[in-house]
Write an enzyme that holds these catalytic residues in place. Structure first.
Site, PDB file in Angstrom:
ATOM      1  N   CYS A 375       0.827  -1.199   0.000  1.00 42.22           N
ATOM      2  CA  CYS A 375       0.000   0.000   0.000  1.00 42.22           C
ATOM      3  C   CYS A 375       0.872   1.264   0.000  1.00 42.22           C
ATOM      4  CB  CYS A 375      -0.968  -0.030   1.176  1.00 42.22           C
ATOM      5  SG  CYS A 375      -2.347   1.138   1.009  1.00 42.22           S
ATOM      6  N   HIS A 491      -3.699  -5.471   1.015  1.00 47.99           N
ATOM      7  CA  HIS A 491      -3.489  -5.755   2.434  1.00 47.99           C
ATOM      8  C   HIS A 491      -3.904  -7.202   2.717  1.00 47.99           C
ATOM      9  CE1 HIS A 491      -2.485  -1.774   3.912  1.00 47.99           C
ATOM     10  NE2 HIS A 491      -3.481  -1.259   3.213  1.00 47.99           N
TER      11      HIS A 491
END
Length: 560
Positions: A375, A491
């Protein structure tokens, strides 16, 4: 009974798990009770009115349209990780009703306010209470009402101490929840901190009278030793307060994900996870993780530290101080590391500048081994980040307010920041966040060479990343890989066994080591074992902890 928004009464019971302080075991007890009740056939849901955490999960949003139509769940939202975990423990689908108000710290006294799973704006604490608290309270009460319509029991989790007298007029997670949910309260006190009886007594004395009357009992947590030694104190506290002690819970960590970053080392400190697995150090690999000041979704990393033979080392990102001649060469920050994972962050821009200030950016750029960016870490790996003022607070530029250290930006344009330059990609920040649970096809290459099948997780980020030249896409279109460097927005990446095992094989190969067999772990559970069993075991351990040590009859839960 609680009262619905329309004034009618609900038969749903709410039990608020409150504490005398932070980290007294509220999340674990709540998860254990959720699993216990679910296993007894009770429709149970977790709830936390207001949470402050950068460890979030993407779930379906719940809202009731103003025209009174049924609840709709057709968009994604985010909640704190503890309520996500508790919903799984309760064997129910987590929704934004489980945590309707979420504050995500982003540094410099600011947090992002998330209501019903949707980001509202960035603001300081004072602005939240002055401008948004009534709206937040209304959202929290409405969310609880929707849960009460669907479930027989709501297990609510408080926040911090329920006795913060400076906050009693705006304590949404504790005082207000107890009132609008008509909740019974189980009060937890952590004996490991010392002064447990005084803390319990003082907490009860400081509660508003109407809230004090809701306390049905208390429990002592994290006890080590001979329980009989507590008996005189328990008898005295019960005599003085009239509140029964309903259990003494031994110290145990069921292995549930951490709610926030308190368990992590400070940004300027080094720490190692996984060193208790019984595998000799010379047979282990070290995965370095820069301890970003605004690190978020740290639970992405926990699964790696649970694998036998893996050391997860948090690398300091210290604030440089003028005249400090004892500071080590930042190029040595990754000495001894066999792989690097750059985690997510609530503020990519300022954390990238923090890496640059202390020189750890150079250590990463010069690292000769597998690197994975998750991310915000993915965004940092690129050539540049634009629209940077949408993401950063701006306070990492110029002179650091804490130390007076002068900083030298890489560019005169405050809207453009140079990245680490390890991937030929560019990130453009946007005001809207992307929130979605996703499953992608895996085409293993680079740090995850050999991985196949699919990988599931969630995306939660602001910004779009595009390639400036051809790259591999091992994890779908929102990933990029060149050589030993991989970036992805996914994630939960390492919770996928195929990806995790491929990455660890690459790390061991980089270190020229053979993977230790599971028996080398000294009996510790391996994260690379059966996925279903490893996911179920922490919930069952939490259930056992509460079932064996709490007086469920006094709590009214003996028959579920």
């Amino acid at each position: 009974m609680s009262e619905r928004a329309d004034g009618s009464e609900s038969s749903t019971r709410t039990l608020l798990i409150a504490g005398t302080a932070s980290h007294v075991g509220k999340s674990t007890v709540a998860a254990g009770l959720c699993r216990l009740l679910a296993d007894r056939g009770v429709a149970v849901a977790p709830y936390k009115a207001q949470n402050m955490s950068n460890n979030a999960r993407v779930v379906v949003r719940s809202e009731r349209p103003s025209d009174g139509d049924p609840v709709v769940r057709d968009r994604w939202g985010e909640i704190g990780v503890s309520q996500f975990v508790q919903a799984r423990a309760a064997r129910t689908t987590p929704t934004t009703d489980c945590n309707p108000v979420l504050l995500k710290p982003r540094g410099d006294g600011e947090s992002q306010l998330v209501l019903d799973g949707r980001a509202v704006e960035h603001l300081a604490a004072g602005a939240y209470y002055d401008e948004h608290w009534e709206r937040a309270r209304a959202a929290a009460e409405a969310a609880h009402g929707r849960l009460a319509d669907e479930y027989d029991v709501v297990i609510a989790e408080g926040a911090g101490s329920i006795a913060e007298i400076n906050l009693h007029d705006r304590d949404l997670a504790n005082v207000e929840t107890a009132r609008f949910a008509d909740a019974d309260i189980l009060l937890l006190v952590d004996i490991e901190r010392g002064g447990a009886f005084a803390s319990l007594y003082g907490t009860l004395e400081l509660l508003p009278e109407d809230v004090r009357e809701r306390v049905v009992g208390a429990a002592i947590t994290k006890f080590r030793g001979d329980e009989s030694l507590l008996e005189p104190g328990i008898a005295e506290i019960e005599s003085r307060t009239g509140v029964p002690i309903l259990g003494v819970l031994p110290y145990d960590d069921p292995g549930l994900p951490e709610e926030d970053s308190v368990s992590l080392p400070a940004a300027g400190e080094r720490a190692v996870a996984g060193a208790d697995d019984g595998v000799p150090a010379e047979r282990c690999v070290t995965i370095a993780v820069p301890r970003l000041p605004r690190l978020s979704n740290a639970t992405d990393l926990e699964v790696l530290g649970e694998v036998p033979g893996v050391r997860l080392e948090y690398v300091p990102v210290p604030v440089p101080v003028d005249g400090d001649t004892n500071r080590s060469d930042p190029r040595d920050a990754l000495t001894g590391a066999d792989a690097v994972v750059i985690p997510g962050t609530k503020n990519t821009v300022d954390d990238l500048l923090a890496l640059r200030r202390c020189g750890v950016d150079r250590a990463i750029a010069d690292f000769d081994g597998p690197i994975v960016g998750l991310c915000g870490g993915y965004q940092m790996l690129g050539e540049r980040l634009t629209n940077a003022t949408l993401e950063g607070t701006g306070r990492e530029r110029g002179t650091d307010p804490g130390t007076g250290t002068e900083m030298e930006p890489k560019t005169d344009d405050p809207n453009t920041i140079d990245g680490l330059g390890l991937l030929p990609v560019e990130t453009v920040f946007e005001a809207e966040k992307r929130l979605e649970q996703v499953t992608v096809d895996v085409d293993g290459t680079g740090p995850i060479a050999g991985a196949t099948g699919t990988a599931s997780g969630y995306e939660i980020h602001a910004g779009t990343t595009r390639a400036l030249e051809p790259v591999d896409r091992p994890l779908g279109p929102r990933s990029a890989a060149i050589g030993d460097v991989l970036g992805t927005y996914l994630h939960g990446l390492f919770e996928n066994e195929s990806v995790r095992e491929a990455f660890l094989e690459t790390a061991f190969a980089s270190a020229d080591l053979e993977r230790p067999i599971e028996s080398d772990s000294g009996g510790r559970d391996s994260a690379s074992g059966n996925e279903r069993d490893s996911a179920r075991r922490p919930y069952d351990r939490a259930r056992t902890l509460v079932e064996a040590n709490l007086d469920l009859e006094e709590l009214g839960l003996e028959r579920g």
